[in-house]
Write an enzyme that holds these catalytic residues in place. Structure first.
Site: not given
Ligand code: NAD
Length: 276
Positions: A158, A171
């Site tokens: 991130s 986080y």
């Molecule tokens: P999201 O909530 O849409 O997806 C998260 C995924 O992780 C889902 O498939 C969920 O089922 C899975 N998950 C959660 N807990 C779990 C567990 N205990 N075991 C197995 N699977 C699990 O979120 P996203 O925004 O797509 O985030 C994905 C990654 O990107 C994360 O690591 C997040 O920190 C990172 N990220 C997101 C953003 C953003 O702005 N959306 C920015 C920077 C980084």
């Protein structure tokens, strides 16, 4: 417990750049993980999906990916906070689709609170899912990648792996840890044909961020649109969300020949956020 299912493609497809590769993407039932899975499947990789969600919706996603892209798609519902479940998922992936040579550590959760009020259980869960799970998956696949002389490990960190924001102690700590883990693995594997990189997105509009928007709108008593413009995108100079397609395209590039010398990098996809 690992729930495992497999969907086969309807017809044999023409070879594509990632044909013959197997990609496991954690947290790929939604958001960025699903976008990356889709992008890798479009290039011909067989896919192992992982994550939570309504069972029927997950099966529909799995079948749609297989049919649209003519690749094999398997699914493991392993809970990534549990190292035993991770070990079972890695063994399952190998059993059904062969050695995993593309690993995308993407699963993640968020919780926002001042550190003095931060629940210990939330700290533990975020560290386990956002950081330790990557250690366990990499540990499982790296020896075989090195032996085969090819591997691509992509950790979805991130912008918060590079800079901090208040109220996100767990986080930010976990994501900085992911960037450190990425560099270490890159160095250990440097001569082996295996690369390891972190993708560092700024804000991407996914369910994880939609939840933050709702919570902040409630907490500050302001409309959701104002949370987006005045709080979230305040730190993102290009003033728009990055897209899951943009993250998927970068993952595809890192997996191809063009990515062969990129290793140990933390690649910002944040509209200039970390250029501040
Ligand atoms: P999201 O909530 O849409 O997806 C998260 C995924 O992780 C889902 O498939 C969920 O089922 C899975 N998950 C959660 N807990 C779990 C567990 N205990 N075991 C197995 N699977 C699990 O979120 P996203 O925004 O797509 O985030 C994905 C990654 O990107 C994360 O690591 C997040 O920190 C990172 N990220 C997101 C953003 C953003 O702005 N959306 C920015 C920077 C980084």
């Amino acid at each position: 417990m690992t729930l495992a299912t497999l969907a086969k493609p309807s017809a044999a497809a023409k070879p594509r750049p990632l044909s013959g590769h197997t990609a496991l993407i954690t947290g790929s039932t939604s958001g960025i993980g699903l976008g990356v899975a889709q992008a890798l499947a479009a290039e011909g990789a067989a896919i192992v999906l992982n994550g939570f969600g309504d069972a029927q919706a997950v099966m529909r996603t799995r079948d749609r990916l297989a049919m649209e892209h003519g690749v094999e798609v398997a699914y493991s519902g392993a809970d990534l906070s549990d190292p035993t479940a991770i070990a079972e998922m890695m063994a399952y992936a190998r059993d059904v689709l062969g050695p995993v040579d593309i690993l995308v550590n993407n699963a993640g959760i968020q919780f926002v609170a001042p550190i003095s009020e931060f629940p210990t259980a939330k700290w533990d869960a975020i560290l386990a899912i956002n950081l330790s799970s990557a250690f366990h998956t990499i540990r499982a696949v790296l020896p075989e990648m090195v032996e085969r002389g090819f591997g691509r490990i992509i950790n979805v960190a991130s912008a918060h792996g590079l800079v901090a924001s208040p109220f996100k102690s767990a986080y930010v700590a976990a994501k900085h840890g992911v960037v450190g883990l990425t560099k270490t693995v890159a160095l250990e594997a440097a001569t082996s044909g295996v690369t390891c990189n972190a993708i560092c997105p700024g804000y991407v509009l996914t369910p994880l961020v939609e939840k933050q928007i709702e919570e902040q709108a409630r907490a500050h008593g302001i409309p959701a649109e104002k949370v987006v413009t005045d709080i979230l995108l305040a730190s993102q100079p290009n003033k728009r969300f990055a897209t899951v397609e943009e993250i998927g395209a970068l993952a595809v590039f890192l997996c191809g020949h063009g990515g062969a010398s990129i290793t140990g990098a933390a690649l910002a996809v944040d509209g200039g956020w970390t250029a501040h």
